[in-house]
Write a protein that holds these residues in place. Structure first.
Motif, PDB file in Angstrom:
ATOM      1  N   GLU A  98       7.363  -9.277   3.756  1.00 21.48           N
ATOM      2  CA  GLU A  98       8.744  -9.379   3.235  1.00 21.48           C
ATOM      3  C   GLU A  98       8.605  -9.583   1.545  1.00 21.48           C
ATOM      4  N   LEU A  99       7.592  -9.960   0.983  1.00 22.05           N
ATOM      5  CA  LEU A  99       7.471 -10.298  -0.583  1.00 22.05           C
ATOM      6  C   LEU A  99       7.051  -8.875  -0.929  1.00 22.05           C
ATOM      7  N   GLY A 100       6.566  -7.977  -0.079  1.00 21.71           N
ATOM      8  CA  GLY A 100       6.164  -6.554  -0.727  1.00 21.71           C
ATOM      9  C   GLY A 100       7.424  -5.985  -0.880  1.00 21.71           C
ATOM     10  N   LEU A 123       2.834   0.909  12.839  1.00 16.89           N
ATOM     11  CA  LEU A 123       1.689   1.373  12.450  1.00 16.89           C
ATOM     12  C   LEU A 123       0.614   0.274  12.794  1.00 16.89           C
ATOM     13  N   PHE A 124       0.706  -0.816  12.569  1.00 13.34           N
ATOM     14  CA  PHE A 124      -0.354  -1.973  12.979  1.00 13.34           C
ATOM     15  C   PHE A 124       0.260  -2.827  13.860  1.00 13.34           C
ATOM     16  N   PRO A 125       0.037  -2.546  15.119  1.00 10.18           N
ATOM     17  CA  PRO A 125       0.594  -3.485  16.206  1.00 10.18           C
ATOM     18  C   PRO A 125      -0.139  -4.875  16.173  1.00 10.18           C
ATOM     19  N   ARG A 126      -1.404  -4.937  15.523  1.00 10.07           N
ATOM     20  CA  ARG A 126      -1.731  -6.321  15.303  1.00 10.07           C
ATOM     21  C   ARG A 126      -1.273  -7.408  14.456  1.00 10.07           C
ATOM     22  N   GLY A 149       0.194  -2.655   4.750  1.00 11.82           N
ATOM     23  CA  GLY A 149       1.455  -2.741   5.097  1.00 11.82           C
ATOM     24  C   GLY A 149       2.444  -3.470   3.992  1.00 11.82           C
ATOM     25  N   ARG A 150       2.145  -4.566   3.180  1.00  5.72           N
ATOM     26  CA  ARG A 150       2.586  -5.141   2.228  1.00  5.72           C
ATOM     27  C   ARG A 150       3.203  -4.017   1.074  1.00  5.72           C
ATOM     28  N   ALA A 151       2.251  -3.084   0.805  1.00  7.04           N
ATOM     29  CA  ALA A 151       2.556  -2.070  -0.213  1.00  7.04           C
ATOM     30  C   ALA A 151       3.419  -1.124   0.238  1.00  7.04           C
ATOM     31  N   PHE A 152       3.426  -0.822   1.583  1.00  9.28           N
ATOM     32  CA  PHE A 152       4.404   0.260   2.174  1.00  9.28           C
ATOM     33  C   PHE A 152       5.691  -0.317   2.359  1.00  9.28           C
ATOM     34  N   MET A 153       5.847  -1.767   2.261  1.00  7.37           N
ATOM     35  CA  MET A 153       7.253  -2.458   2.284  1.00  7.37           C
ATOM     36  C   MET A 153       7.972  -2.021   0.916  1.00  7.37           C
TER      37      MET A 153
END
Length: 245
Positions: A98-100, A123-126, A149-153
């Motif tokens: 969320e911070l991303g 993308l990353f189920p884990r 994932g954070r960068a993608f957000m």
């Protein structure tokens, strides 16, 4: 999309980047390879505004960004996955993600952010499984997934990746590289710094070789993989990935 012209960057009196010029076109994966200390990370930090350029110009979609603050550069559409991941260890996986998207909540609203959160989990189920887990307790591979994932957000147009394979087991490297390719197929432009030149050239369209702060070679991934100097220095003489292409 990204154009760097005659860039010089220094730490105090130590000049790290020396007259560097390169470009990244929309839809490309471009790799930057070189030995430790060549200036690869410094180049990404300069593009992100975290290190100031001493001379030269950086343009993103025609807009000069070399005098902008990092948060302004993020808003224009550039996100960076830093070397060593640098996730927020005391926060949960979800809080990191969320911070991303911190700059998007007011403009785009909760629905858009949550939709992208679900895309990260796809993308990353884990990460979905670890959603409420503290980020500092994740494995190295899971932390790399979280950093991407954070960068993608932030919903970037250009993603800067700094050593995404660093410290990962071969199977995890394969997984991460496939996800980078998947993001590119979805339209994301990528500039990747990677000491593992072999893996970088396997996924990139083009590349540059950086030595002691200077671009000494550039070309398609295939051309660089077949270049004798590159093979000797970074790939090993027996590297044949592109030999039959």
């Amino acid at each position: 999309m990204l154009k760097i012209k005659n860039l010089y960057t220094a730490y105090g009196r130590i000049l790290v980047l020396k007259n560097v010029s390169l470009h990244v076109d929309r839809g490309e994966i471009v790799c930057l390879i070189g030995a430790n200390g060549a200036g690869k990370t410094t180049l990404l930090l300069t593009v992100s505004g975290l290190v100031s350029a001493r001379e030269g110009e950086i343009f993103f979609e025609g807009v000069p960004i070399h005098h902008l603050a990092p948060h302004q550069i993020v808003r224009l559409g550039i996100s960076q996955v830093p070397e060593g991941r640098q996730i927020f260890a005391p926060l949960t996986v979800r809080e990191n993600l969320e911070l991303g998207a911190y700059h998007r909540w007011r403009q785009e609203g909760k629905r858009a952010v949550l939709a992208d959160l679900e895309e990260v989990y796809r993308l990353f189920p884990r990460l979905k499984e670890r959603e409420k887990q503290l980020a500092g307790t994740l494995s190295g591979g899971e932390q790399q997934m979280l950093a991407i994932g954070r960068a993608f957000m932030a919903r970037p147009k250009l993603l800067l990746l700094d050593e995404p394979s660093l410290g990962l087991a071969p199977k995890l490297v394969d997984f991460i590289m496939e996800k980078i390719l998947e993001l590119n197929r979805q339209g994301l432009t990528i500039l990747i710094v990677e000491q593992n030149a072999r893996r970088a050239l396997e996924i990139a369209h083009r590349g540059y070789v950086l030595e002691t702060g200077r671009i000494v070679l550039q070309g398609s991934a295939q051309e660089l993989a077949l270049d004798e100097d590159v093979r000797r220095a970074y790939l090993g003489r027996d590297y044949k990935e592109f030999a039959e292409v």
